[in-house]
Write a protein that holds these residues in place. Sequence first.
Motif, mmCIF file in Angstrom:
data_model
loop_
_atom_site.group_PDB
_atom_site.id
_atom_site.type_symbol
_atom_site.label_atom_id
_atom_site.label_comp_id
_atom_site.label_asym_id
_atom_site.label_seq_id
_atom_site.Cartn_x
_atom_site.Cartn_y
_atom_site.Cartn_z
ATOM 1 N N ALA A 122 -2.749 18.784 54.985
ATOM 2 C CA ALA A 122 -1.921 19.653 53.855
ATOM 3 C C ALA A 122 -2.249 19.276 52.647
ATOM 4 O O ALA A 122 -2.603 20.067 51.722
ATOM 5 C CB ALA A 122 -0.573 19.881 54.375
ATOM 6 N N MET A 131 6.245 20.452 49.866
ATOM 7 C CA MET A 131 5.596 21.817 50.370
ATOM 8 C C MET A 131 5.004 21.301 51.843
ATOM 9 O O MET A 131 5.336 22.124 52.834
ATOM 10 C CB MET A 131 4.615 22.594 49.550
ATOM 11 C CG MET A 131 4.139 23.809 49.963
ATOM 12 S SD MET A 131 2.646 24.400 49.003
ATOM 13 C CE MET A 131 3.564 25.042 47.558
ATOM 14 N N LYS A 135 6.471 23.140 55.167
ATOM 15 C CA LYS A 135 5.669 24.270 55.773
ATOM 16 C C LYS A 135 4.880 23.737 56.915
ATOM 17 O O LYS A 135 4.438 24.415 57.769
ATOM 18 C CB LYS A 135 4.626 24.750 54.922
ATOM 19 C CG LYS A 135 5.225 25.508 53.615
ATOM 20 C CD LYS A 135 4.589 26.765 53.053
ATOM 21 C CE LYS A 135 5.303 27.362 52.314
ATOM 22 N NZ LYS A 135 5.238 28.860 52.510
ATOM 23 N N VAL A 136 4.511 22.426 57.039
ATOM 24 C CA VAL A 136 3.780 21.651 57.863
ATOM 25 C C VAL A 136 4.290 20.802 58.986
ATOM 26 O O VAL A 136 4.438 20.884 60.065
ATOM 27 C CB VAL A 136 2.366 21.273 57.427
ATOM 28 C CG1 VAL A 136 1.383 20.437 58.389
ATOM 29 C CG2 VAL A 136 1.618 22.364 56.637
ATOM 30 N N PRO A 139 8.294 22.180 60.712
ATOM 31 C CA PRO A 139 8.371 23.031 61.701
ATOM 32 C C PRO A 139 7.970 22.733 62.737
ATOM 33 O O PRO A 139 8.352 22.953 64.018
ATOM 34 C CB PRO A 139 7.223 24.134 61.417
ATOM 35 C CG PRO A 139 7.258 24.200 59.888
ATOM 36 C CD PRO A 139 7.577 22.379 59.579
ATOM 37 N N PHE B 91 -2.898 23.204 62.062
ATOM 38 C CA PHE B 91 -1.725 23.239 61.895
ATOM 39 C C PHE B 91 -1.445 24.026 63.317
ATOM 40 O O PHE B 91 -1.597 25.289 63.567
ATOM 41 C CB PHE B 91 -1.135 23.852 60.689
ATOM 42 C CG PHE B 91 -1.621 23.328 59.511
ATOM 43 C CD1 PHE B 91 -1.670 22.250 59.281
ATOM 44 C CD2 PHE B 91 -1.692 24.380 58.357
ATOM 45 C CE1 PHE B 91 -1.968 21.660 58.220
ATOM 46 C CE2 PHE B 91 -2.296 23.884 57.087
ATOM 47 C CZ PHE B 91 -2.349 22.407 57.108
ATOM 48 N N HIS B 93 1.124 24.819 64.873
ATOM 49 C CA HIS B 93 2.213 26.079 64.980
ATOM 50 C C HIS B 93 1.913 27.486 64.090
ATOM 51 O O HIS B 93 2.588 28.339 63.971
ATOM 52 C CB HIS B 93 3.602 25.634 64.399
ATOM 53 C CG HIS B 93 3.232 24.848 62.879
ATOM 54 N ND1 HIS B 93 2.408 24.214 62.478
ATOM 55 C CD2 HIS B 93 4.140 25.410 61.892
ATOM 56 C CE1 HIS B 93 2.528 23.927 61.253
ATOM 57 N NE2 HIS B 93 3.535 24.555 60.755
ATOM 58 N N LYS B 94 0.597 27.191 63.631
ATOM 59 C CA LYS B 94 0.231 28.550 62.909
ATOM 60 C C LYS B 94 -1.129 29.017 63.752
ATOM 61 O O LYS B 94 -1.811 28.645 64.241
ATOM 62 C CB LYS B 94 -0.124 28.184 61.438
ATOM 63 C CG LYS B 94 0.969 27.629 60.591
ATOM 64 C CD LYS B 94 1.870 28.800 60.271
ATOM 65 C CE LYS B 94 3.170 28.353 59.457
ATOM 66 N NZ LYS B 94 4.058 29.339 59.382
ATOM 67 N N MET B 102 -2.597 29.881 54.540
ATOM 68 C CA MET B 102 -1.135 29.020 54.084
ATOM 69 C C MET B 102 -1.311 28.487 52.710
ATOM 70 O O MET B 102 -0.507 28.575 51.660
ATOM 71 C CB MET B 102 -0.890 27.981 54.957
ATOM 72 C CG MET B 102 0.209 27.245 54.697
ATOM 73 S SD MET B 102 0.571 25.714 55.398
ATOM 74 C CE MET B 102 1.281 26.184 57.066
ATOM 75 N N ALA B 103 -2.433 27.665 52.416
ATOM 76 C CA ALA B 103 -2.384 26.987 51.277
ATOM 77 C C ALA B 103 -2.533 27.926 49.921
ATOM 78 O O ALA B 103 -2.004 27.773 48.841
ATOM 79 C CB ALA B 103 -3.622 25.967 51.175
ATOM 80 N N ARG B 151 -10.777 27.052 56.813
ATOM 81 C CA ARG B 151 -9.608 26.500 55.972
ATOM 82 C C ARG B 151 -9.899 25.907 54.535
ATOM 83 O O ARG B 151 -9.200 26.297 53.686
ATOM 84 C CB ARG B 151 -8.637 25.716 56.912
ATOM 85 C CG ARG B 151 -7.386 25.315 56.048
ATOM 86 C CD ARG B 151 -6.395 24.712 57.197
ATOM 87 N NE ARG B 151 -6.857 23.208 57.474
ATOM 88 C CZ ARG B 151 -6.353 22.378 58.276
ATOM 89 N NH1 ARG B 151 -5.077 22.745 58.836
ATOM 90 N NH2 ARG B 151 -6.789 21.516 58.499
#
Lengths: 219, 242
Positions: A122, A131, A135-136, A139, B91, B93-94, B102-103, B151
């Motif tokens: 991230a 953030m 978001k990462v 969750p 990720f 969960h995505k 996302m980013a 990504r």
Amino acid sequence: MGFFELFMQSLPRLVQGIWITLQATLISLLVGTVLGIIFGLFSVSKVGFLRGLNRVYVDIIRGTPLIVQAFFIYFGIPNLTGIRFESFTAGTITLTLNAGAYIAEIVRGGIQAVNVGQMEAARSLGMPRRMAMRKVILPQAVRTMIPALINQFIITLKDSSILSVIGMPELTQKGKLIIANNFRSAEIWMIVGAMYFIVIMVLTQVSKVIERNLEYGKS
Amino acid sequence: MVKVEVKDLRKNFGTLEVLKKIDLEVNEGEVICIIGPSGSGKSTMLRCINALEKATSGTIIVDGNEITDEKGDINLYRRNIGMVFQQFNLFPHKSVLQNITMAPVSLKVETKQEAEATARKLLKSVGMLDKIDAFPHQLSGGQQQRVAIARALAMQPDVMLFDEPTSALDPEMVGEVLNVMKQLAFDGMTMIVVTHEMGFAREVADRVIFIDDGYIVEQGPPDQLFNNPQNERTINFLNMVL
Ligand SMILES: Nc1ncnc2c1ncn2[C@@H]1O[C@H](COP(=O)(O)OP(=O)(O)O)[C@@H](O)[C@H]1O
Ligand SMILES: [Mg+2]
């Protein structure tokens, strides 16, 4: 008086009691979760002071018996400050502080269980730490935390019975009062036990359903 | 034009000196492959370039931004430096699409619609468009790594860093990932690739760098470095891996 008659006669008061028990437990868990998230985030903060604050809070709660905390809040604080709480308020504050500390540990464990590569991925995309957390990391942490949180729910529910020592009118306290009138301790404690048992079994089943639905891609 | 400039980079972990004096310049569109024994500091060097590790001393400048400047906005600089990890780090969960959008969406680089269009284009180029709604755990390692490349590209970086992108893959999946990287190199991306894939380095690299014990021991075009290495340590290393 037969068992059935005794049961029907004491049931209204016991239901009142379990209602108080559930109220205290729910409030403590809700507020405790907020506290737990805040202090759990403190525990992984870059700021040493916040980590220290979390350490002090968690250590004090974990290092002292619930009953002593309850006595301190119900008897000690009025003695010290003149501010007096009702037994329900004092009891719920005690339970909340307890749940908060244990949930902070659960949150910390959940965050630390997320692979460090997740934060790095991230951050490498340019996401700021906060953030990335939101978001990462969180969750994913929440999924690993849910079984422990449900377990904490059960512990808090059972711990609430200790608050009968300060006269909080929850289920155990109601049982005590009924027995003080009719001396039928075997039957009443059995009924009280059964009521805790049923609530906890229901929660356990709910938790199993939730855990089964936690796999990625299902929700 | 120089895209990445590393000057006198040193990195210690406690008392352990991992990078001792690294100087490196990478030009725009250049593909650099970094080889060297395990523990020699390859990952650490790469991770210093996007500040996942904080340099102990020295200067790193990427596309005019001084990464090592404490007062600089590292989050902004990192947008321009894509990174691909050995363990993919998607990720979980995505979905594939959400992993990519996302980013750019969260950082308001693109609207959701724009980001999704970009994601589709990138997924097409890495051959993963049909898995756009899949979750990472439903993909093979090679597929996950291709999504991870998409990504990183979604932030439209000028420089891409790869840390052993095929080392965690089953042998039959290495090729599909290397092909994506080859295409990227062909399209002119500036790339720094830590790898054990000597075939890839030989074919794609403009320059191969051999790192050992925290120093750049030897560097040069692949032909020269593989066929006519000068330093004894390079020779020993190549004898072991080739
Ligand atoms: N976070 C860290 N803390 C302490 N030592 C580390 C850390 N990361 C890497 N190292 C050490 O630095 C050295 C170089 O590691 P690394 O850059 O990962 O090597 P390579 O990628 O070439 O295998 C190794 O000895 C490793 O153990
Ligand atoms: Mg490495």
